[in-house]
Design a protein around this motif. Sequence first.
Motif, PDB file in Angstrom:
ATOM      1  N   VAL A  48       8.081   2.389  -8.579  1.00  0.00           N
ATOM      2  CA  VAL A  48       6.910   3.265  -8.702  1.00  0.00           C
ATOM      3  C   VAL A  48       7.310   4.739  -8.588  1.00  0.00           C
ATOM      4  O   VAL A  48       6.733   5.598  -9.244  1.00  0.00           O
ATOM      5  CB  VAL A  48       5.846   2.897  -7.637  1.00  0.00           C
ATOM      6  N   ASN A  49       8.314   5.012  -7.739  1.00  0.00           N
ATOM      7  CA  ASN A  49       8.736   6.401  -7.534  1.00  0.00           C
ATOM      8  C   ASN A  49      10.175   6.416  -7.035  1.00  0.00           C
ATOM      9  O   ASN A  49      10.452   6.003  -5.918  1.00  0.00           O
ATOM     10  CB  ASN A  49       7.811   7.095  -6.541  1.00  0.00           C
ATOM     11  N   LYS A  50      11.053   6.932  -7.851  1.00  0.00           N
ATOM     12  CA  LYS A  50      12.486   6.991  -7.519  1.00  0.00           C
ATOM     13  C   LYS A  50      12.829   8.192  -6.634  1.00  0.00           C
ATOM     14  O   LYS A  50      13.953   8.321  -6.186  1.00  0.00           O
ATOM     15  CB  LYS A  50      13.321   7.051  -8.802  1.00  0.00           C
ATOM     16  N   SER A  51      11.853   9.056  -6.347  1.00  0.00           N
ATOM     17  CA  SER A  51      12.101  10.232  -5.508  1.00  0.00           C
ATOM     18  C   SER A  51      11.874   9.968  -4.025  1.00  0.00           C
ATOM     19  O   SER A  51      11.979  10.868  -3.207  1.00  0.00           O
ATOM     20  CB  SER A  51      11.199  11.391  -5.955  1.00  0.00           C
ATOM     21  N   VAL A  52      11.553   8.716  -3.694  1.00  0.00           N
ATOM     22  CA  VAL A  52      11.362   8.311  -2.299  1.00  0.00           C
ATOM     23  C   VAL A  52      12.681   7.734  -1.799  1.00  0.00           C
ATOM     24  O   VAL A  52      13.383   7.035  -2.530  1.00  0.00           O
ATOM     25  CB  VAL A  52      10.238   7.249  -2.189  1.00  0.00           C
ATOM     26  N   PHE A  53      13.026   8.020  -0.565  1.00  0.00           N
ATOM     27  CA  PHE A  53      14.226   7.448   0.047  1.00  0.00           C
ATOM     28  C   PHE A  53      13.859   6.103   0.666  1.00  0.00           C
ATOM     29  O   PHE A  53      13.603   6.005   1.872  1.00  0.00           O
ATOM     30  CB  PHE A  53      14.819   8.394   1.100  1.00  0.00           C
ATOM     31  N   TRP A  54      13.789   5.076  -0.178  1.00  0.00           N
ATOM     32  CA  TRP A  54      13.350   3.742   0.252  1.00  0.00           C
ATOM     33  C   TRP A  54      14.365   3.132   1.205  1.00  0.00           C
ATOM     34  O   TRP A  54      15.552   3.074   0.907  1.00  0.00           O
ATOM     35  CB  TRP A  54      13.142   2.844  -0.961  1.00  0.00           C
ATOM     36  N   GLN A  55      13.863   2.674   2.356  1.00  0.00           N
ATOM     37  CA  GLN A  55      14.687   2.064   3.396  1.00  0.00           C
ATOM     38  C   GLN A  55      14.459   0.556   3.364  1.00  0.00           C
ATOM     39  O   GLN A  55      13.405   0.081   3.772  1.00  0.00           O
ATOM     40  CB  GLN A  55      14.307   2.622   4.774  1.00  0.00           C
ATOM     41  N   GLY A  95       0.827  -1.205   0.000  1.00  0.00           N
ATOM     42  CA  GLY A  95       0.000   0.000   0.000  1.00  0.00           C
ATOM     43  C   GLY A  95       0.860   1.253   0.000  1.00  0.00           C
ATOM     44  O   GLY A  95       0.404   2.328  -0.416  1.00  0.00           O
ATOM     45  N   ASP A  96       2.109   1.114   0.432  1.00  0.00           N
ATOM     46  CA  ASP A  96       3.047   2.230   0.424  1.00  0.00           C
ATOM     47  C   ASP A  96       3.258   2.754  -0.997  1.00  0.00           C
ATOM     48  O   ASP A  96       3.505   3.937  -1.208  1.00  0.00           O
ATOM     49  CB  ASP A  96       4.387   1.809   1.024  1.00  0.00           C
ATOM     50  N   ALA A  97       3.140   1.851  -1.977  1.00  0.00           N
ATOM     51  CA  ALA A  97       3.311   2.247  -3.378  1.00  0.00           C
ATOM     52  C   ALA A  97       2.241   3.239  -3.821  1.00  0.00           C
ATOM     53  O   ALA A  97       2.489   4.071  -4.698  1.00  0.00           O
ATOM     54  CB  ALA A  97       3.304   1.021  -4.272  1.00  0.00           C
ATOM     55  N   LEU A  98       1.055   3.163  -3.209  1.00  0.00           N
ATOM     56  CA  LEU A  98      -0.003   4.119  -3.566  1.00  0.00           C
ATOM     57  C   LEU A  98       0.395   5.540  -3.194  1.00  0.00           C
ATOM     58  O   LEU A  98       0.214   6.471  -3.981  1.00  0.00           O
ATOM     59  CB  LEU A  98      -1.313   3.741  -2.883  1.00  0.00           C
ATOM     60  N   ALA A 122       3.434   6.549  -2.792  1.00  0.00           N
ATOM     61  CA  ALA A 122       4.572   6.891  -3.648  1.00  0.00           C
ATOM     62  C   ALA A 122       4.080   7.336  -5.023  1.00  0.00           C
ATOM     63  O   ALA A 122       4.577   8.316  -5.586  1.00  0.00           O
ATOM     64  CB  ALA A 122       5.512   5.699  -3.765  1.00  0.00           C
ATOM     65  N   LYS A 123       3.105   6.629  -5.567  1.00  0.00           N
ATOM     66  CA  LYS A 123       2.583   6.934  -6.906  1.00  0.00           C
ATOM     67  C   LYS A 123       2.004   8.333  -6.984  1.00  0.00           C
ATOM     68  O   LYS A 123       2.168   9.028  -7.985  1.00  0.00           O
ATOM     69  CB  LYS A 123       1.530   5.912  -7.310  1.00  0.00           C
ATOM     70  N   ILE A 124       1.338   8.769  -5.927  1.00  0.00           N
ATOM     71  CA  ILE A 124       0.743  10.115  -5.939  1.00  0.00           C
ATOM     72  C   ILE A 124       1.701  11.159  -5.367  1.00  0.00           C
ATOM     73  O   ILE A 124       1.305  12.275  -5.061  1.00  0.00           O
ATOM     74  CB  ILE A 124      -0.629  10.142  -5.232  1.00  0.00           C
ATOM     75  N   GLU A 125       2.959  10.761  -5.222  1.00  0.00           N
ATOM     76  CA  GLU A 125       4.084  11.641  -4.897  1.00  0.00           C
ATOM     77  C   GLU A 125       4.036  12.256  -3.506  1.00  0.00           C
ATOM     78  O   GLU A 125       4.681  13.266  -3.247  1.00  0.00           O
ATOM     79  CB  GLU A 125       4.240  12.719  -5.970  1.00  0.00           C
ATOM     80  N   LEU A 126       3.308  11.635  -2.583  1.00  0.00           N
ATOM     81  CA  LEU A 126       3.274  12.160  -1.216  1.00  0.00           C
ATOM     82  C   LEU A 126       4.489  11.729  -0.408  1.00  0.00           C
ATOM     83  O   LEU A 126       4.731  12.272   0.669  1.00  0.00           O
ATOM     84  CB  LEU A 126       1.986  11.734  -0.523  1.00  0.00           C
ATOM     85  N   LEU A 127       5.247  10.770  -0.915  1.00  0.00           N
ATOM     86  CA  LEU A 127       6.450  10.323  -0.211  1.00  0.00           C
ATOM     87  C   LEU A 127       7.731  10.879  -0.838  1.00  0.00           C
ATOM     88  O   LEU A 127       8.828  10.508  -0.421  1.00  0.00           O
ATOM     89  CB  LEU A 127       6.510   8.788  -0.188  1.00  0.00           C
ATOM     90  N   ASN A 128       7.595  11.772  -1.800  1.00  0.00           N
ATOM     91  CA  ASN A 128       8.788  12.359  -2.420  1.00  0.00           C
ATOM     92  C   ASN A 128       9.681  12.988  -1.361  1.00  0.00           C
ATOM     93  O   ASN A 128       9.210  13.712  -0.480  1.00  0.00           O
ATOM     94  CB  ASN A 128       8.402  13.424  -3.442  1.00  0.00           C
ATOM     95  N   ASP A 129      10.963  12.682  -1.448  1.00  0.00           N
ATOM     96  CA  ASP A 129      11.982  13.214  -0.536  1.00  0.00           C
ATOM     97  C   ASP A 129      11.743  12.816   0.919  1.00  0.00           C
ATOM     98  O   ASP A 129      12.183  13.505   1.831  1.00  0.00           O
ATOM     99  CB  ASP A 129      12.092  14.738  -0.660  1.00  0.00           C
ATOM    100  N   LYS A 130      11.020  11.713   1.120  1.00  0.00           N
ATOM    101  CA  LYS A 130      10.779  11.178   2.467  1.00  0.00           C
ATOM    102  C   LYS A 130      11.306   9.749   2.534  1.00  0.00           C
ATOM    103  O   LYS A 130      11.370   9.063   1.527  1.00  0.00           O
ATOM    104  CB  LYS A 130       9.284  11.191   2.792  1.00  0.00           C
TER     105      LYS A 130
END
Length: 115
Positions: free
Chosen positions: A49-56, A21-24, A26-34
């Motif tokens: 899905v989004n390369k602008s997220v700091f995936w841990q 569900g985290d991908a959702l 990410a897809k709508i860009e609410l996790l950008n730079d987080k």
Amino acid sequence: MDKKLKHLSLSAPNVLTICTGDALLAKIELLNDKKATSNKRAFDWVKSVNKSVFWQEKARWVVSGKYYTSSGVSAGIDIALGFVADQHGRKTAEKIAFDIEYVWNDDPNNDLFIS
């Protein structure tokens, strides 16, 4: 659907997601730079899905501002208890875990499912 999810997430005081569900978010860009995490079996897909997220990768759950993201489904219980601890104190979270007969993995960095 994306607009409604984004509106609800932006207006909510806190947002918790479980597993992929985290991908959702990410897809709508609410996790950008987080910082965020997700299920390790689907981690490569979620990251794509989004390369602008700091995936841990090595994280049971991650808190980044009002966004709480968790690994797999069982980590959803851990994140929920972590959220309760943040909002209402650790003793309350421990009591809930005891009452539901759950062994809480209370360390967000203790992810036993990392490959």
